[in-house]
Design an enzyme around this catalytic site. Structure first.
Site, short mmCIF file in Angstrom:
data_model
loop_
_atom_site.label_atom_id
_atom_site.label_comp_id
_atom_site.label_asym_id
_atom_site.label_seq_id
_atom_site.Cartn_x
_atom_site.Cartn_y
_atom_site.Cartn_z
N ASP A 236 -8.25 18.64 13.48
CA ASP A 236 -8.31 17.74 12.32
C ASP A 236 -6.91 17.37 11.83
O ASP A 236 -5.97 18.14 11.99
CB ASP A 236 -9.11 18.43 11.20
CG ASP A 236 -9.62 17.45 10.17
OD1 ASP A 236 -9.62 16.23 10.45
OD2 ASP A 236 -10.03 17.88 9.08
N ASN B 221 -5.39 14.09 12.34
CA ASN B 221 -4.68 13.04 13.08
C ASN B 221 -4.32 11.86 12.17
O ASN B 221 -3.21 11.33 12.23
CB ASN B 221 -5.54 12.50 14.22
CG ASN B 221 -5.76 13.52 15.32
OD1 ASN B 221 -5.12 14.56 15.33
ND2 ASN B 221 -6.67 13.23 16.24
N ARG C 164 -4.00 11.75 8.87
CA ARG C 164 -2.99 12.08 7.86
C ARG C 164 -1.60 12.24 8.49
O ARG C 164 -0.60 11.91 7.89
CB ARG C 164 -3.40 13.35 7.10
CG ARG C 164 -4.44 13.08 6.01
CD ARG C 164 -5.11 14.33 5.54
NE ARG C 164 -6.08 14.81 6.53
CZ ARG C 164 -6.62 16.02 6.54
NH1 ARG C 164 -6.25 16.90 5.62
NH2 ARG C 164 -7.50 16.35 7.44
N TRP C 165 -1.58 12.73 9.72
CA TRP C 165 -0.30 12.86 10.44
C TRP C 165 0.34 11.46 10.56
O TRP C 165 1.52 11.28 10.33
CB TRP C 165 -0.55 13.44 11.84
CG TRP C 165 0.67 13.60 12.68
CD1 TRP C 165 1.48 14.70 12.77
CD2 TRP C 165 1.24 12.62 13.56
NE1 TRP C 165 2.52 14.47 13.65
CE2 TRP C 165 2.39 13.20 14.15
CE3 TRP C 165 0.90 11.31 13.91
CZ2 TRP C 165 3.19 12.51 15.07
CZ3 TRP C 165 1.71 10.63 14.82
CH2 TRP C 165 2.84 11.23 15.38
N ARG D 108 -3.63 4.94 11.79
CA ARG D 108 -4.34 6.20 12.06
C ARG D 108 -4.45 6.51 13.56
O ARG D 108 -4.33 7.66 13.97
CB ARG D 108 -5.76 6.14 11.48
CG ARG D 108 -5.83 6.23 9.96
CD ARG D 108 -7.29 6.14 9.50
NE ARG D 108 -8.11 7.16 10.13
CZ ARG D 108 -8.21 8.43 9.71
NH1 ARG D 108 -7.56 8.82 8.64
NH2 ARG D 108 -8.98 9.27 10.36
N HIS E 13 -4.26 9.78 16.58
CA HIS E 13 -5.21 10.19 17.63
C HIS E 13 -4.50 10.27 18.99
O HIS E 13 -4.74 11.16 19.79
CB HIS E 13 -6.38 9.21 17.72
CG HIS E 13 -7.22 9.17 16.48
ND1 HIS E 13 -7.61 10.32 15.82
CD2 HIS E 13 -7.75 8.15 15.76
CE1 HIS E 13 -8.35 10.00 14.77
NE2 HIS E 13 -8.44 8.69 14.71
N SER F 73 -17.53 13.64 16.18
CA SER F 73 -18.77 14.16 15.60
C SER F 73 -19.82 13.05 15.49
O SER F 73 -19.49 11.86 15.52
CB SER F 73 -18.50 14.76 14.21
OG SER F 73 -18.36 13.74 13.24
N GLU G 213 -21.13 12.21 12.95
CA GLU G 213 -20.84 11.50 11.69
C GLU G 213 -19.65 10.54 11.84
O GLU G 213 -19.46 9.62 11.04
CB GLU G 213 -20.55 12.49 10.57
CG GLU G 213 -21.78 13.22 10.03
CD GLU G 213 -22.38 14.22 11.01
OE1 GLU G 213 -21.60 14.91 11.71
OE2 GLU G 213 -23.61 14.30 11.10
N ARG H 68 -17.01 5.70 10.85
CA ARG H 68 -15.63 5.22 10.62
C ARG H 68 -15.52 3.74 10.98
O ARG H 68 -16.40 3.18 11.65
CB ARG H 68 -14.68 6.04 11.49
CG ARG H 68 -14.64 7.49 11.03
CD ARG H 68 -13.54 8.25 11.71
NE ARG H 68 -13.50 9.61 11.19
CZ ARG H 68 -12.50 10.45 11.35
NH1 ARG H 68 -11.45 10.07 12.05
NH2 ARG H 68 -12.55 11.66 10.84
N LEU I 263 -10.36 28.13 33.28
CA LEU I 263 -10.83 27.81 31.92
C LEU I 263 -11.91 26.73 31.94
O LEU I 263 -11.81 25.75 32.67
CB LEU I 263 -9.63 27.29 31.10
CG LEU I 263 -9.93 26.77 29.70
CD1 LEU I 263 -10.16 27.92 28.72
CD2 LEU I 263 -8.80 25.87 29.19
N GLU J 243 -14.62 34.69 14.06
CA GLU J 243 -13.50 34.79 13.13
C GLU J 243 -12.93 33.39 12.92
O GLU J 243 -12.85 32.60 13.86
CB GLU J 243 -12.41 35.71 13.72
CG GLU J 243 -12.85 37.14 13.90
CD GLU J 243 -13.17 37.82 12.58
OE1 GLU J 243 -12.51 37.51 11.57
OE2 GLU J 243 -14.09 38.66 12.56
#
Ligand code: IPE
Ligand code: IPE
Ligand code: MG
Length: 240
Positions: A17, A19, A21-22, A30, A34, A62, A64, A68, A128, A207
């Site tokens: 999360d 991107n 604001r960066w 914006r 990304h 997401s 949601e 955007r 991985l 955690e």
């Protein structure tokens, strides 16, 4: 940083999360955030693979996020191609396997095809697992699972009494990850402290580490710090 392999998580989940604001902080559009965020993914994937982490699940889009602005959504849907064009050879070289959770069918054709190609090409890799959450939402995932289970009951393939936690887990999109389906550690960047519809069932005993840095600024050293914090946590699972 020297990390003890015995105290590392098997499965790390990341909500990437910050991107937007960066970019805003730099007076950039914006989408520049990304784009920079994709570079961070590459570095974090390599670090996880080096550490022999089994699964890295990243929240890329997401259910949601369709809300955007159209232009931003369009840009985000082009990112898989931008990422894999450059990075698929590196994933192959490092034996990394790509998987997805979320509804890929609803994605634009070019995005869907790119994802399919990446999954297909890396399917025999044994390092991985890079699990990309694309058009993913936990509510949608659970709704889907409930419908599938209900259908089996209706068709007399399943008794209500045999619905248990294992059966529910088997109907979630993480089922194929088996014993590694539930993340041990969840990291969210950008200072926000919420789940935003990410892996609600699977994160029950994970955690959490919250990092104030925006995702494009997050580095492998920040990951190591989170892993060090994780190593010092005492997971009790409700016991003593
Ligand atoms: C995360 O960064 C990337 C996606 C959700 C696709 P954001 O785009 O949410 O950035 P902020 O939170 O607005 O800064
Ligand atoms: C969560 O971030 C989704 C992804 C990182 C893909 P959002 O930026 O969409 O979440 P909210 O709106 O801050 O809860
Ligand atoms: Mg955000």
């Amino acid at each position: 940083m020297k990390l003890n392999p015995e105290t590392l998580p098997n499965h790390i989940a990341i909500i990437m999360d910050g991107n937007g604001r960066w970019a805003k902080k730099r007076y950039l559009p914006r989408v520049a955030g990304h784009k920079k965020g994709v570079e961070t993914i590459k570095e974090i994937v390599i670090r996880c693979n080096e550490l022999k982490i089994k699964v890295l699940t990243i929240y890329a889009f997401s259910t949601e996020n369709w809300g955007r602005p159209k232009e931003e959504v369009r840009y985000l849907m082009n990112l898989p191609k931008y990422f894999f064009d450059d990075y698929l050879p590196k994933l192959m070289e490092n034996n990394i396997k790509v998987q997805t959770i979320g509804n890929v069918e609803q994605l634009p054709d070019h995005t869907k095809n790119m994802m399919r190609e990446a999954i297909q090409k890396t399917k025999n890799n044994t390092g991985l697992i890079l699990n990309i959450s694309l058009n993913y939402g936990s509510h949608q995932e659970i709704t889907q699972a409930v419908k599938q289970i209900a259908q089996k009951v209706k068709d007399n393939q399943l008794e209500i009494d045999s619905i248990d936690e294992t059966l529910i887990s088997q109907h979630l999109e993480t089922a194929n990850l088996g014993e590694y389906a539930n993340p041990d550690l969840m990291i969210r960047t950008s200072g926000e402290q919420r789940l935003s519809n990410f892996l609600l069932w699977q994160l029950a005993y994970s955690e959490f580490c919250f990092c104030d840095k925006y995702w494009p600024d997050f580095t492998p050293d920040d990951l190591d710090l989170a892993l060090e914090e994780y190593a010092n946590r005492h997971r009790r699972y409700g016991k003593l």
